[in-house]
Enzyme design. Structure first.
Site, PDB file in Angstrom:
ATOM      1  N   GLY A 114       0.839  -1.183   0.000  1.00  0.00           N
ATOM      2  CA  GLY A 114       0.000   0.000   0.000  1.00  0.00           C
ATOM      3  C   GLY A 114       0.877   1.236   0.000  1.00  0.00           C
ATOM      4  O   GLY A 114       2.098   1.157  -0.144  1.00  0.00           O
ATOM      5  N   ASP A 115       0.261   2.403   0.168  1.00  0.00           N
ATOM      6  CA  ASP A 115       0.988   3.666   0.129  1.00  0.00           C
ATOM      7  C   ASP A 115       1.750   3.777  -1.204  1.00  0.00           C
ATOM      8  O   ASP A 115       1.162   3.619  -2.262  1.00  0.00           O
ATOM      9  CB  ASP A 115       1.901   3.821   1.342  1.00  0.00           C
ATOM     10  CG  ASP A 115       1.118   3.891   2.648  1.00  0.00           C
ATOM     11  OD1 ASP A 115      -0.129   3.918   2.588  1.00  0.00           O
ATOM     12  OD2 ASP A 115       1.718   3.918   3.717  1.00  0.00           O
ATOM     13  N   GLN A 116       3.037   3.987  -1.169  1.00  0.00           N
ATOM     14  CA  GLN A 116       3.803   4.198  -2.412  1.00  0.00           C
ATOM     15  C   GLN A 116       4.182   2.860  -3.068  1.00  0.00           C
ATOM     16  O   GLN A 116       5.343   2.590  -3.335  1.00  0.00           O
ATOM     17  CB  GLN A 116       5.062   5.016  -2.112  1.00  0.00           C
ATOM     18  CG  GLN A 116       4.804   6.485  -1.882  1.00  0.00           C
ATOM     19  CD  GLN A 116       4.416   6.838  -0.461  1.00  0.00           C
ATOM     20  OE1 GLN A 116       4.299   5.982   0.394  1.00  0.00           O
ATOM     21  NE2 GLN A 116       4.200   8.110  -0.191  1.00  0.00           N
TER      22      GLN A 116
END
Length: 439
Positions: A313-315
């Site tokens: 998730g995120d980047q």
């Protein structure tokens, strides 16, 4: 009698040593981690546990990026659909966007990289028929057709990391600095990312597992003028765009991408849309680039004798575990948030890693852990939706994230996790997967 320990990762924070030891005993944890907004002090790191530390390659260094704001990540955005009532129309580019998150890119020629469309007729407006008013972030369209709707597709810089922004707002962090992201595609940022990683590894010998959160490009997460989510696409490549990236793409593929290839009439290439071949080629191009840069970081971690794991998730754009380049990154493990049985299987089925780990809900944040609410309700629902998937294809490790000091204030939640989850045997490492599991 001590309970067995293993395969459980517990979040902790500064000044919470005795309570952490208690929770490790009650939940059988063998690893301790920090979270966005928390740090592990020396006493926590000296506990008999593996130490996970979150590492953010492309944010958290404002002192660097403030000297190179032109190297912030970019994204193509679409203005509001705006109705022309006369032959001149003025469109406010950021009217529907959160201005603390975004800045319009005027460094690169708007006439080359932007597009203005008559959305009623579907026609591209010639560049000589529109002008940019940089002083107030507006575009003036000349010779507009009355009662037609128009849009402007423009490049913007992302000047506040959207995940830190979400956590900042959710936790009311007040005057805590906004973390400015930077782009690995850019020369100063690229050098800084690897030099900083080398130094960090030398400065943190006690860390056993580097938990990348994640790597370089955030999935599409843009906020509206009220600081609420405007559009979210966990699979979106919109925030991987930069002039450098699209120019390299043009040189490699032999044709140029346009703003419309990314804004897609306002759908932003949602996974519910049939992608154009040009967009698919761009996704592959970015993924190949990201996999090479990721491998460089992972190699540094391995050279220091530590494990390298990635948060799903995120980047995470460009390092999707089911993509063609994921194996080449050489990661040891993947950890992801368990929303339900579907997301759990997405984690447990990941190939080319030594182990997988699930972060169960709720996250220990005040949007769930507040007076009058019972966090055990969400924990129970989360567990029920995931347990069948665990039996069909178990993950190797489990855990939580957030502020342990907050969860500790809710004894019924702590008891629920201890009694229901631990008694299942799965949390204690008695899973259906044979053989030893690394932490």
């Amino acid at each position: 009698m001590n309970k067995p320990r293993g395969r459980v990762t517990l979040p902790s924070e500064e000044g919470f040593v005795q309570e952490t030891k208690e929770m490790m005993q009650r939940w059988g944890a063998d690893a301790v981690r920090d979270s966005d907004g928390t740090k592990l002090d020396a006493e926590i790191k000296s506990l008999d546990a593996k130490i996970y530390t979150a590492y953010f390659p492309t944010r958290g260094h404002n002192e660097f990026i403030e000297q190179h704001m032109e190297e912030c990540p970019q994204i193509y955005l679409l203005s509001d659909f705006t109705l022309a009532r006369a032959d001149e129309l003025v469109i406010d580019l950021l009217q529907a966007y959160y201005r603390e998150q975004l800045d319009v890119d005027y460094i690169h020629d708007p006439k080359r990289y932007w597009q203005v469309f008559d959305r009623t007729s579907g026609e591209l407006v010639p560049v000589e028929n529109w002008q940019v008013r940089e002083q107030d972030n507006r575009v003036v369209i000349l010779q507009a057709a009355p009662w037609h709707e128009y849009t402007v597709s423009f490049l913007a810089y992302i000047k506040w990391d959207p995940v830190q922004m979400y956590n900042h707002i959710t936790n009311s962090w007040g005057d805590k600095p906004h973390e400015i992201p930077f782009d690995v595609k850019q020369p100063h940022s690229n050098a800084f990312i690897y030099d900083t990683m080398k130094q960090w590894l030398q400065d943190n010998p006690e860390v056993d597992v580097v938990r990348f959160t994640t790597f370089f490009y955030q999935f599409s997460l843009v906020f509206n003028q009220y600081g609420k989510e405007k559009f979210v696409d966990w699979f979106g490549y919109g925030a991987s765009v930069s002039v450098a990236m699209i120019e390299d793409f043009r040189k490699t593929k032999g044709y140029a991408l346009t703003a419309e290839d990314f804004v897609d009439q306002g759908y932003y290439n949602s996974s519910f849309r049939v992608p154009a071949n040009s967009y698919l080629e761009y996704v592959d191009f970015v993924s190949a680039f990201v996999s090479v840069e990721t491998k460089r970081l992972v190699d540094l971690v391995h050279q220091s004798g530590k494990e390298a794991i990635m948060f799903l998730g995120d980047q995470w754009i460009g390092v999707e575990p089911y993509g063609p380049y994921f194996e080449s990154a050489g990661l040891d493990a993947v950890v992801g948030s368990v929303g339900d049985g579907t997301t759990l299987r997405m984690i447990s089925d990941i190939p080319h890693v030594k182990y997988t780990e699930g972060r169960f809900l709720p996250y220990f944040f005040p949007d769930v852990f507040y007076d009058g609410n019972d966090p055990a309700v969400e924990a129970r629902n989360n567990w029920i939706t995931a347990r069948r998937a665990i039996l069909r294809k178990p993950i190797d490790r489990m855990g939580y994230g957030g502020y342990l000091s907050l969860a500790y204030q809710f004894p019924s939640f702590v008891d629920y996790v201890e009694k229901s989850r631990m008694s299942s045997g799965i949390f204690m490492g008695i899973s259906l997967r044979p053989g030893p599991i690394q932490a």
